[in-house]
Design a protein around this motif. Sequence first.
Motif, PDB file in Angstrom:
ATOM      1  N   VAL A  88      36.157   3.417  -1.128  1.00 28.68           N
ATOM      2  CA  VAL A  88      35.963   4.076  -2.420  1.00 28.68           C
ATOM      3  C   VAL A  88      35.306   3.106  -3.398  1.00 28.68           C
ATOM      4  O   VAL A  88      34.391   3.460  -4.148  1.00 28.68           O
ATOM      5  N   ARG A  89      35.760   1.869  -3.389  1.00 29.45           N
ATOM      6  CA  ARG A  89      35.208   0.861  -4.292  1.00 29.45           C
ATOM      7  C   ARG A  89      33.712   0.639  -4.025  1.00 29.45           C
ATOM      8  O   ARG A  89      32.920   0.526  -4.958  1.00 29.45           O
ATOM      9  N   HIS A  90      33.331   0.563  -2.755  1.00 30.08           N
ATOM     10  CA  HIS A  90      31.915   0.404  -2.424  1.00 30.08           C
ATOM     11  C   HIS A  90      31.090   1.567  -2.978  1.00 30.08           C
ATOM     12  O   HIS A  90      30.000   1.361  -3.529  1.00 30.08           O
ATOM     13  N   LEU A  91      31.596   2.776  -2.819  1.00 28.57           N
ATOM     14  CA  LEU A  91      30.865   3.948  -3.307  1.00 28.57           C
ATOM     15  C   LEU A  91      30.685   3.893  -4.820  1.00 28.57           C
ATOM     16  O   LEU A  91      29.599   4.179  -5.349  1.00 28.57           O
ATOM     17  N   LEU A  92      31.738   3.541  -5.534  1.00 27.69           N
ATOM     18  CA  LEU A  92      31.675   3.468  -6.996  1.00 27.69           C
ATOM     19  C   LEU A  92      30.695   2.406  -7.472  1.00 27.69           C
ATOM     20  O   LEU A  92      30.093   2.531  -8.545  1.00 27.69           O
ATOM     21  N   ALA A  93      30.534   1.348  -6.692  1.00 26.75           N
ATOM     22  CA  ALA A  93      29.736   0.190  -7.111  1.00 26.75           C
ATOM     23  C   ALA A  93      28.355   0.147  -6.460  1.00 26.75           C
ATOM     24  O   ALA A  93      27.677  -0.871  -6.523  1.00 26.75           O
ATOM     25  N   HIS A  94      27.926   1.251  -5.860  1.00 30.58           N
ATOM     26  CA  HIS A  94      26.609   1.307  -5.200  1.00 30.58           C
ATOM     27  C   HIS A  94      26.452   0.174  -4.194  1.00 30.58           C
ATOM     28  O   HIS A  94      25.414  -0.490  -4.130  1.00 30.58           O
ATOM     29  N   ALA A  95      27.495  -0.038  -3.413  1.00 28.63           N
ATOM     30  CA  ALA A  95      27.469  -1.111  -2.419  1.00 28.63           C
ATOM     31  C   ALA A  95      27.859  -0.613  -1.034  1.00 28.63           C
ATOM     32  O   ALA A  95      28.184  -1.412  -0.150  1.00 28.63           O
ATOM     33  N   SER A  96      27.799   0.709  -0.832  1.00 33.55           N
ATOM     34  CA  SER A  96      28.213   1.277   0.449  1.00 33.55           C
ATOM     35  C   SER A  96      27.155   1.156   1.526  1.00 33.55           C
ATOM     36  O   SER A  96      27.444   1.329   2.713  1.00 33.55           O
ATOM     37  N   GLY A  97      25.910   0.898   1.115  1.00 34.00           N
ATOM     38  CA  GLY A  97      24.809   0.876   2.060  1.00 34.00           C
ATOM     39  C   GLY A  97      24.074   2.193   2.178  1.00 34.00           C
ATOM     40  O   GLY A  97      23.028   2.267   2.843  1.00 34.00           O
ATOM     41  N   LEU A  98      24.589   3.245   1.539  1.00 31.94           N
ATOM     42  CA  LEU A  98      23.899   4.533   1.564  1.00 31.94           C
ATOM     43  C   LEU A  98      22.652   4.487   0.691  1.00 31.94           C
ATOM     44  O   LEU A  98      22.630   3.811  -0.340  1.00 31.94           O
ATOM     45  N   PRO A  99      21.596   5.213   1.067  1.00 32.13           N
ATOM     46  CA  PRO A  99      20.376   5.255   0.262  1.00 32.13           C
ATOM     47  C   PRO A  99      20.534   6.190  -0.927  1.00 32.13           C
ATOM     48  O   PRO A  99      21.588   6.812  -1.118  1.00 32.13           O
ATOM     49  N   PHE A 100      19.482   6.289  -1.733  1.00 32.70           N
ATOM     50  CA  PHE A 100      19.522   7.198  -2.890  1.00 32.70           C
ATOM     51  C   PHE A 100      19.861   8.608  -2.429  1.00 32.70           C
ATOM     52  O   PHE A 100      20.733   9.271  -2.983  1.00 32.70           O
ATOM     53  N   HIS A 101      19.131   9.102  -1.433  1.00 35.78           N
ATOM     54  CA  HIS A 101      19.433  10.385  -0.793  1.00 35.78           C
ATOM     55  C   HIS A 101      19.539  10.144   0.709  1.00 35.78           C
ATOM     56  O   HIS A 101      18.866   9.282   1.257  1.00 35.78           O
ATOM     57  N   GLY A 102      20.376  10.926   1.372  1.00 35.71           N
ATOM     58  CA  GLY A 102      20.495  10.827   2.813  1.00 35.71           C
ATOM     59  C   GLY A 102      21.777  10.160   3.245  1.00 35.71           C
ATOM     60  O   GLY A 102      22.329   9.312   2.548  1.00 35.71           O
ATOM     61  N   THR A 103      22.240  10.520   4.432  1.00 34.04           N
ATOM     62  CA  THR A 103      23.555  10.081   4.900  1.00 34.04           C
ATOM     63  C   THR A 103      23.499   8.895   5.857  1.00 34.04           C
ATOM     64  O   THR A 103      24.537   8.411   6.295  1.00 34.04           O
ATOM     65  N   THR A 104      22.288   8.422   6.188  1.00 30.61           N
ATOM     66  CA  THR A 104      22.160   7.286   7.098  1.00 30.61           C
ATOM     67  C   THR A 104      22.116   5.992   6.316  1.00 30.61           C
ATOM     68  O   THR A 104      21.205   5.784   5.496  1.00 30.61           O
ATOM     69  N   PRO A 105      23.088   5.082   6.501  1.00 37.65           N
ATOM     70  CA  PRO A 105      23.082   3.814   5.744  1.00 37.65           C
ATOM     71  C   PRO A 105      21.823   3.003   6.032  1.00 37.65           C
ATOM     72  O   PRO A 105      21.283   3.037   7.136  1.00 37.65           O
ATOM     73  N   ILE A 106      21.384   2.270   5.023  1.00 36.53           N
ATOM     74  CA  ILE A 106      20.216   1.405   5.194  1.00 36.53           C
ATOM     75  C   ILE A 106      20.593  -0.068   5.068  1.00 36.53           C
ATOM     76  O   ILE A 106      19.720  -0.933   5.120  1.00 36.53           O
ATOM     77  N   ALA A 107      21.882  -0.341   4.921  1.00 34.69           N
ATOM     78  CA  ALA A 107      22.389  -1.714   4.898  1.00 34.69           C
ATOM     79  C   ALA A 107      23.893  -1.660   5.164  1.00 34.69           C
ATOM     80  O   ALA A 107      24.534  -0.634   4.913  1.00 34.69           O
ATOM     81  N   PRO A 108      24.478  -2.741   5.652  1.00 33.87           N
ATOM     82  CA  PRO A 108      25.931  -2.774   5.812  1.00 33.87           C
ATOM     83  C   PRO A 108      26.610  -2.745   4.439  1.00 33.87           C
ATOM     84  O   PRO A 108      26.045  -3.216   3.444  1.00 33.87           O
ATOM     85  N   PRO A 109      27.826  -2.240   4.351  1.00 38.19           N
ATOM     86  CA  PRO A 109      28.543  -2.244   3.074  1.00 38.19           C
ATOM     87  C   PRO A 109      28.697  -3.656   2.520  1.00 38.19           C
ATOM     88  O   PRO A 109      28.932  -4.615   3.256  1.00 38.19           O
ATOM     89  N   GLY A 110      28.511  -3.769   1.199  1.00 38.79           N
ATOM     90  CA  GLY A 110      28.736  -5.035   0.519  1.00 38.79           C
ATOM     91  C   GLY A 110      27.606  -6.030   0.615  1.00 38.79           C
ATOM     92  O   GLY A 110      27.758  -7.159   0.136  1.00 38.79           O
ATOM     93  N   ARG A 111      26.466  -5.642   1.173  1.00 42.21           N
ATOM     94  CA  ARG A 111      25.355  -6.583   1.343  1.00 42.21           C
ATOM     95  C   ARG A 111      24.298  -6.471   0.239  1.00 42.21           C
ATOM     96  O   ARG A 111      23.697  -7.471  -0.144  1.00 42.21           O
TER      97      ARG A 111
END
Length: 269
Positions: free
Chosen positions: A72-95
């Motif tokens: 939840v914290r990653h999502l709130l802080a834009h650090a989850s790795g998810l892109p602007f749109h789309g469900t496929t991460p473009i980076a590992p969480p916290g990177r």
Amino acid sequence: MDALSQIDAWDVPFAAAGVTSATATIATRGDTRHVVRLASVSKPVTALATLVAAEEGVVDLDEPAGPPGSTVRHLLAHASGLPFHGTTPIAPPGRRRIYSNEGFGVLGSHVATRAEMPFADYVREAVCEPLGLALDPSGHPGADMRACLDDVLALGRELLAPVLVAPETHAEMIAVQFPRLDGVLPDFGRFSPMDWGLGVELKGDKHGHWSGTLTSPATFGHFGGSGTFLWVDPNRGIACVALTTREFGDWAKTAWPILSDAVIREVDD
């Protein structure tokens, strides 16, 4: 406050602006009850609802949510790795600090599942009703809420002197989450670091910031693609809001800092 008269010259179909302290509105300009789409100024509202949920035990900020390894914290802080749109991460969480509307959609669904009620209903009960807001939280949790100037000024007062959450929770909201992450502030460029709290951007030492040159480094807030912004300068004890119905663009990148600096000059006089 003379500074707010600047909005009369903005080339926009509608504009309203205001400044508030922690206890009362200082000044407004324009129709304070005209409702507009907040765009990404919805995100601090979603963040507040999520923090209420955390205090109520509905969610834990560090429980899994979103892509593998994200919380939840990653999502709130834009650090989850998810892109602007789309469900496929473009980076590992916290990177990396990857600004993500998708992340706030995932967050809203996560809170809704845990609360066993639609997310908009949870926002109404957790945020709107206690603060007396007519804000409409329907639609995408990060982009589609609708409100008037009076509502967003009340939100600014909550962010200056919280009543919905404990002081410790508020302090965490405006503290850097996952420090030293680089990232891009949409339409403003890359920053190193790109500091973010829980649902709010932190100004820090950024140059060329949308809140102007005179707001303190402690300033936090959000702007929206529909031509809206809310910044809070806790050092001065004020929040400033502008709502328009013109899509964000170069006009806003020029007008918003000028307005913000003029507001600060009047407050400091």
